[in-house]
Design a protein around this motif. Structure first.
Motif, PDB file in Angstrom:
ATOM      1  N   TYR A  33       9.047  67.926 -38.436  1.00 50.57           N
ATOM      2  CA  TYR A  33       8.621  67.626 -36.795  1.00 50.57           C
ATOM      3  C   TYR A  33       7.254  67.466 -36.817  1.00 50.57           C
ATOM      4  CZ  TYR A  33      13.210  69.498 -35.565  1.00 50.57           C
ATOM      5  OH  TYR A  33      14.579  69.982 -35.383  1.00 50.57           O
ATOM      6  N   TYR A  35       3.702  67.793 -34.219  1.00 51.51           N
ATOM      7  CA  TYR A  35       3.142  68.337 -33.161  1.00 51.51           C
ATOM      8  C   TYR A  35       1.462  68.481 -33.107  1.00 51.51           C
ATOM      9  CZ  TYR A  35       7.764  70.855 -32.813  1.00 51.51           C
ATOM     10  OH  TYR A  35       8.973  71.365 -32.710  1.00 51.51           O
ATOM     11  N   GLN A  37      -1.642  70.265 -31.164  1.00 56.34           N
ATOM     12  CA  GLN A  37      -1.995  71.447 -30.580  1.00 56.34           C
ATOM     13  C   GLN A  37      -3.529  71.331 -30.230  1.00 56.34           C
ATOM     14  OE1 GLN A  37      -1.653  75.072 -32.507  1.00 56.34           O
ATOM     15  NE2 GLN A  37      -1.325  76.261 -30.366  1.00 56.34           N
ATOM     16  N   GLY A  40      -6.419  76.353 -27.305  1.00 54.91           N
ATOM     17  CA  GLY A  40      -6.149  77.220 -26.237  1.00 54.91           C
ATOM     18  C   GLY A  40      -4.697  76.788 -25.485  1.00 54.91           C
ATOM     19  N   GLN A  41      -4.162  75.720 -26.202  1.00 53.80           N
ATOM     20  CA  GLN A  41      -2.834  75.155 -25.670  1.00 53.80           C
ATOM     21  C   GLN A  41      -1.733  75.641 -26.602  1.00 53.80           C
ATOM     22  OE1 GLN A  41      -2.498  74.314 -22.617  1.00 53.80           O
ATOM     23  NE2 GLN A  41      -4.574  74.830 -22.247  1.00 53.80           N
ATOM     24  N   GLY A  42      -0.595  75.622 -26.286  1.00 54.15           N
ATOM     25  CA  GLY A  42       0.517  75.634 -27.127  1.00 54.15           C
ATOM     26  C   GLY A  42       0.837  74.243 -27.771  1.00 54.15           C
ATOM     27  N   PRO A  43       1.445  74.001 -28.959  1.00 61.15           N
ATOM     28  CA  PRO A  43       1.833  72.769 -29.565  1.00 61.15           C
ATOM     29  C   PRO A  43       2.707  71.842 -28.689  1.00 61.15           C
ATOM     30  CG  PRO A  43       2.297  74.603 -31.162  1.00 61.15           C
ATOM     31  CD  PRO A  43       2.093  75.077 -29.633  1.00 61.15           C
ATOM     32  N   PHE A  45       4.920  68.407 -28.844  1.00 61.67           N
ATOM     33  CA  PHE A  45       5.868  67.544 -29.515  1.00 61.67           C
ATOM     34  C   PHE A  45       5.160  66.034 -29.714  1.00 61.67           C
ATOM     35  CE2 PHE A  45       9.652  66.042 -31.768  1.00 61.67           C
ATOM     36  CZ  PHE A  45       9.887  64.788 -31.119  1.00 61.67           C
ATOM     37  N   MET A  89      -5.718  70.075 -33.498  1.00 65.60           N
ATOM     38  CA  MET A  89      -4.793  70.401 -34.569  1.00 65.60           C
ATOM     39  C   MET A  89      -3.441  69.772 -34.547  1.00 65.60           C
ATOM     40  SD  MET A  89      -4.606  72.814 -37.171  1.00 65.60           S
ATOM     41  CE  MET A  89      -5.162  74.489 -36.964  1.00 65.60           C
ATOM     42  N   LEU A  91       0.080  69.682 -36.314  1.00 64.42           N
ATOM     43  CA  LEU A  91       1.041  70.669 -36.867  1.00 64.42           C
ATOM     44  C   LEU A  91       2.313  69.939 -37.467  1.00 64.42           C
ATOM     45  CD1 LEU A  91       0.781  73.800 -34.542  1.00 64.42           C
ATOM     46  CD2 LEU A  91       0.072  73.698 -36.878  1.00 64.42           C
ATOM     47  N   PHE A 110       6.496  76.330 -39.864  1.00 63.61           N
ATOM     48  CA  PHE A 110       5.323  75.458 -39.582  1.00 63.61           C
ATOM     49  C   PHE A 110       4.362  75.383 -40.733  1.00 63.61           C
ATOM     50  CE2 PHE A 110       5.495  74.044 -35.016  1.00 63.61           C
ATOM     51  CZ  PHE A 110       6.531  74.840 -34.627  1.00 63.61           C
ATOM     52  N   GLY A 111       3.877  74.370 -41.128  1.00 65.25           N
ATOM     53  CA  GLY A 111       2.404  74.323 -41.983  1.00 65.25           C
ATOM     54  C   GLY A 111       1.418  74.677 -41.097  1.00 65.25           C
ATOM     55  N   PRO A 112       0.405  75.163 -42.152  1.00 65.11           N
ATOM     56  CA  PRO A 112      -0.996  75.657 -41.756  1.00 65.11           C
ATOM     57  C   PRO A 112      -1.594  74.610 -40.620  1.00 65.11           C
ATOM     58  CG  PRO A 112      -1.321  74.660 -43.905  1.00 65.11           C
ATOM     59  CD  PRO A 112       0.176  74.606 -43.495  1.00 65.11           C
ATOM     60  N   ARG A 115      -6.724  70.161 -38.859  1.00 65.67           N
ATOM     61  CA  ARG A 115      -7.675  70.060 -37.566  1.00 65.67           C
ATOM     62  C   ARG A 115      -8.403  68.815 -37.783  1.00 65.67           C
ATOM     63  NH1 ARG A 115      -8.730  72.622 -33.656  1.00 65.67           N
ATOM     64  NH2 ARG A 115      -7.845  74.718 -34.414  1.00 65.67           N
TER      65      ARG A 115
END
Lengths: 119, 113
Positions: A33, A35, A37, A40-43, A45, A89, A91, A110-112, A115
C-alpha cells in the motif's frame, strides 16, 4: 532488519522535477500500500497492489502519479512535474492477505516513510 | 462517507499522569479498529487491534476500548512516560476486498517532565 524499508528517507526537489520513491515490503507479504500524510493529519490512501496487480487507486492519485510493482516484490512511486502541494510524507505498508475469516486482520506494517519537500 | 474523528487534536500532560484519547467512526462495513503510535518522522506502529466482538484490549500501559454500537473507541494511557510523546492514530479497517484503512487525524500527545 526484516521490516518495510523505504528510500530515500528525505527528498528535496524543485517544482516541476520528477521524483521516484522505492518501497521494499516484508518479503513474504503479497499486498503493498502507498499512503500520503501531510503535517498534522492522518495518512490518506493512494493505491495498493496484490502481488504485481494494482487493484485500487484513490482519487488523490492524479495522472502525475504512477506506481508500479513489476515483480510483485518492491514498488516504486513516481511523481512527475512536482508541485508544492505534493510536499508530504509518503508511507508504504505491506500485509499478508489471508483467505479471510473472523480472525483475519491482514495487519499492515508501515515503513519509515519518505519525506518529500517541493521548493 | 467513511470517516474517523479523533479528539482532542493535541494534549499535554505531566509525566506519570494518565490520559484518555477518543475516536468516533462511521466506517462501514466494519472489520476492526486499530490504534497506532507514530513518532515524529516515523511510520505508524500498531498498538492494539480489536474486532467487533472485542470491547477492550491491553498492551502494557495502553488499554483500548471499543463500543461497536455507538461506534466509539478510546485509548487510555496509564502512568505516562516521556517516550509516550507521539501522535496516536485511530484506524478503522473495512471488511472488503482491499481491507481498506480509514485513518483519523491523530492526537498529538506531549508528556512533560
Amino acid at each position: 532488519d526484516t521490516g518495510v524499508s523505504q528510500n530515500p528517507r528525505h527528498k528535496i526537489t524543485k517544482r516541476g522535477q520528477n521524483v521516484t520513491f522505492r518501497c521494499d515490503p516484508i518479503s513474504e507479504h503479497n499486498r503493498l500500500y502507498w499512503y500520503r500524510q501531510t503535517l498534522g493529519q492522518g495518512p490518506e490512501f493512494l493505491t495498493y497492489f496484490q502481488n504485481e496487480a494494482q487493484l485500487e487507486k484513490s482519487r488523490l492519485l492524479s495522472d502525475r502519479f504512477s506506481a508500479e510493482r513489476p515483480k510483485g516484490s518492491f514498488s516504486t512511486l513516481e511523481i512527475q512535474r512536482t508541485e508544492q502541494g505534493d510536499s508530504a510524507m509518503y508511507l508504504c505498508a505491506s500485509s499478508l492477505a489471508s483467505s479471510g475469516g473472523a480472525g483475519s486482520y491482514n495487519e499492515q506494517f508501515f515503513g519509515p516513510g519518505t519525506r518529500l519537500t517541493v521548493l | 462517507k467513511n470517516q474517523v474523528e479523533q479528539s482532542p487534536q493535541s494534549l499535554i500532560i505531566l509525566e506519570g499522569k494518565n490520559c484518555t484519547l477518543q475516536c468516533n467512526y462511521t466506517v462501514s462495513p466494519f472489520s476492526n479498529l486499530r490504534w497506532y503510535k507514530q513518532d515524529t518522522g516515523r511510520g505508524p506502529v500498531s498498538l492494539t487491534i480489536m474486532t467487533f466482538s472485542e470491547n477492550t484490549k491491553s498492551n502494557g500501559r495502553y488499554t483500548a476500548t471499543l463500543d461497536a454500537d455507538t461506534k466509539q473507541s478510546s485509548l487510555h494511557i496509564t502512568a505516562s512516560q516521556l517516550s509516550d510523546s507521539a501522535s496516536y492514530i485511530c484506524v478503522v479497517q473495512q471488511r472488503n476486498a482491499g481491507n481498506m484503512l480509514t485513518f483519523g487525524g491523530g492526537t498529538r500527545l506531549m508528556v512533560k517532565p
